[in-house]
Design a protein around this motif. Structure first.
Motif, short mmCIF file in Angstrom:
data_model
loop_
_atom_site.label_atom_id
_atom_site.label_comp_id
_atom_site.label_asym_id
_atom_site.label_seq_id
_atom_site.Cartn_x
_atom_site.Cartn_y
_atom_site.Cartn_z
N THR A 1 28.50 96.04 65.37
CA THR A 1 27.14 95.88 64.89
C THR A 1 26.62 94.52 64.37
N GLY A 2 25.66 94.13 63.70
CA GLY A 2 25.24 92.74 63.41
C GLY A 2 23.79 92.70 63.53
N SER A 3 23.06 91.73 63.88
CA SER A 3 21.81 91.44 64.12
C SER A 3 21.39 90.63 65.16
N ILE A 4 20.06 90.75 65.79
CA ILE A 4 19.57 90.04 66.69
C ILE A 4 18.03 89.38 66.09
N ASN A 5 18.01 88.31 65.98
CA ASN A 5 16.91 87.35 65.27
C ASN A 5 16.78 88.09 63.88
N GLY A 6 17.77 88.42 63.16
CA GLY A 6 17.77 88.81 61.76
C GLY A 6 17.37 90.31 61.86
N VAL A 7 17.20 91.08 62.77
CA VAL A 7 16.71 92.63 62.87
C VAL A 7 18.23 93.05 62.95
N LYS A 8 18.50 94.03 62.25
CA LYS A 8 19.97 94.84 62.37
C LYS A 8 20.35 95.67 63.47
N VAL A 9 21.26 95.49 64.21
CA VAL A 9 21.84 96.06 65.48
C VAL A 9 22.73 97.06 64.79
N ILE A 10 22.19 98.38 64.93
CA ILE A 10 23.09 99.64 64.38
C ILE A 10 23.79 100.54 65.44
N TYR A 11 23.77 100.12 66.73
CA TYR A 11 24.51 101.00 67.60
C TYR A 11 24.38 100.10 69.24
N VAL A 12 25.59 100.03 69.89
CA VAL A 12 25.57 99.41 70.98
C VAL A 12 26.36 100.43 72.19
N TYR A 13 25.67 100.45 73.22
CA TYR A 13 26.32 101.14 74.36
C TYR A 13 25.88 100.74 75.92
N GLU A 14 26.79 100.98 76.89
CA GLU A 14 26.66 100.44 78.16
C GLU A 14 26.35 101.61 79.23
N LYS A 15 25.38 101.49 80.14
CA LYS A 15 25.06 102.31 80.90
C LYS A 15 24.74 101.75 82.28
N ASN A 16 25.31 101.92 83.28
CA ASN A 16 25.07 101.20 84.52
C ASN A 16 25.14 99.62 84.62
N ASN A 17 26.13 99.24 83.85
CA ASN A 17 26.40 97.74 83.70
C ASN A 17 25.46 97.11 82.86
N ILE A 18 24.58 97.90 82.46
CA ILE A 18 23.66 97.27 81.24
C ILE A 18 23.94 97.74 79.91
N ILE A 19 23.84 96.72 79.09
CA ILE A 19 24.18 96.92 77.59
C ILE A 19 23.08 97.04 76.95
N TYR A 20 22.72 98.37 76.17
CA TYR A 20 21.54 98.31 75.14
C TYR A 20 22.00 98.35 73.66
N HIS A 21 21.42 97.64 73.13
CA HIS A 21 21.15 97.22 71.49
C HIS A 21 20.31 98.04 70.74
#
Length: 389
Positions: A49-69
């Motif tokens: 978890t963490g943040s992107i441009n100050g917006v909280k990242v709550i979950y990260v997963y991978e599908k077909n070599n693409i990572i979705y935040h």
């Protein structure tokens, strides 16, 4: 394809990237980066978890070599400052690396295989195809795995194909096509893995096995590594220190003192129980002597229902109908050991709900409970009148 910075630098806390896509999906907002320091959930390891441009990242997963935040609110494509919750990341790194070393030790010492792995927020579990583990085995495993930590050897990762996997010393063979990522600590463990790990074994700190239980014919082992193990020790040390003060002894004699006091309490409870039964018997004799009928009615203001039941038990050895209440606990006891044909349980089943009570029983005994003393008293009077008639 998203470039995976967490493999290049697992200790990366912050970096610049580019938001290349923003997706709204089932009330979720997903961001795709050209490169990411965020580890996606997989291989038994939760996502970063963490943040992107100050917006909280709550979950990260991978599908077909693409990572979705998955993020809390919408962002626009363009430059992104990515910040990883590194305390969480390092915790998972310690746990995952510790799990590797522990699995390696078990395989080395006892040829046991890791058949399942779960990393929770509080503890880690691994399922081993051995049952049971003796205390001696656990001690030997703990001693050896912590020795692995102290030698402070590096963890290395490399990529092999299916054929190359067979040439490694991997304790686990997998049947997949394409590239396979290997994580290895020399002479300690070697295994295919997609997770993040410490750079050297010493960074794990310590590994502690908490307990082992039977699970589907195997053994499920609970463990904590690194800071989690320290926090666990800290809590237990505080408990031991508190108990040592309470029992006026040091930790080496604590168990002996606790056992001694437990035995004393057990003996006192037994003596108290014997005394309560004796008092109940004396009260039963008094009620019988005071009764000129084949029934006994009595309400007790300050006796618990357990005490009332002891009195009822003593009376029930004689041919009486007995109705006793505990006003303190709002309970009633109905006993019929006479020749009069009244089923206590049937009476309760047919009438107690009319008085907002709950309860039941069998022919010779029944008991009930009430929310209010008023309802208890009304039911008590109802039973007394019924018995007299």
């Amino acid at each position: 394809m998203t470039e995976k910075l967490y493999y290049i630098e697992p200790y990366l806390k912050e970096c610049e990237a580019e938001i290349v896509d923003v997706i709204k999906e089932e009330q979720k907002i997903l961001v795709v980066l050209n490169k990411t320091p965020f580890y996606p959930e997989g291989g038994g390891q939760p996502s970063d978890t963490g943040s992107i441009n100050g917006v909280k990242v709550i979950y990260v997963y991978e599908k077909n070599n693409i990572i979705y935040h998955q993020i809390e609110k919408e962002l626009k494509c363009g430059k992104a400052i990515c910040s990883v919750d590194f305390e969480r990341r390092f915790d998972f790194i310690q746990q995952h690396s510790g799990e590797h070393l522990l699995s390696g030790v078990i395989h080395k010492l006892y040829k046991g295989n890791n058949k399942g792995f779960h990393m929770g927020e509080d503890y880690v579990t691994i399922d081993i195809d051995i049952y049971p583990f003796t205390d001696t085995m656990i001690e030997e495993i703990e001693r050896e795995v912590n020795r692995y930590i102290y030698v402070n050897e590096p963890f290395v990762t490399y990529i092999v194909d299916k054929e190359g996997l067979n040439k490694t010393s991997s304790r686990k063979k997998i049947d997949v096509e394409g590239d396979i990522r290997i994580v290895e600590a020399k002479d300690m463990d070697c295994c295919p893995c997609c997770g993040t790990h410490v750079l050297r074994t010493g960074e794990i700190g310590i590994i502690k096995i908490l307990k082992v239980e039977k699970y589907k014919g195997m053994s499920r082992m609970y463990l904590k590594c690194g800071k989690r193990a320290y926090e666990d020790f800290k809590v237990k040390h505080e408990i031991i220190s508190t108990l040592s003060k309470k029992f006026s002894t040091d930790e080496n004699h604590l168990i002996k003192n606790v056992n001694k006091q437990s035995e004393e309490i057990f003996n006192l409870k037994r003596q108290l129980n014997d005394l309560k039964i004796k008092l109940a018997q004396e009260e039963a004799i008094k009620l019988i002597n005071d009764s000129n009928e084949s029934f006994i009615f009595k309400s007790y203001e300050n006796k618990s229902f357990e005490e009332v039941k002891d009195i009822g038990e003593a009376i029930s050895k004689n041919p009486y109908i007995c109705i006793l209440t505990s006003l303190k606990d709002k309970n009633i006891l109905f006993i019929n050991n006479s020749n009069i044909k009244i089923s206590c349980g049937k009476v309760f089943k047919e009438h107690i709900r009319e008085f907002n009570g709950k309860g039941g029983g069998k022919d010779k005994t029944a008991q009930g409970a009430f929310e209010s003393l008023e309802d208890l008293d009304k039911f008590y009077l109802f039973l007394c009148k019924m018995v007299k008639n």
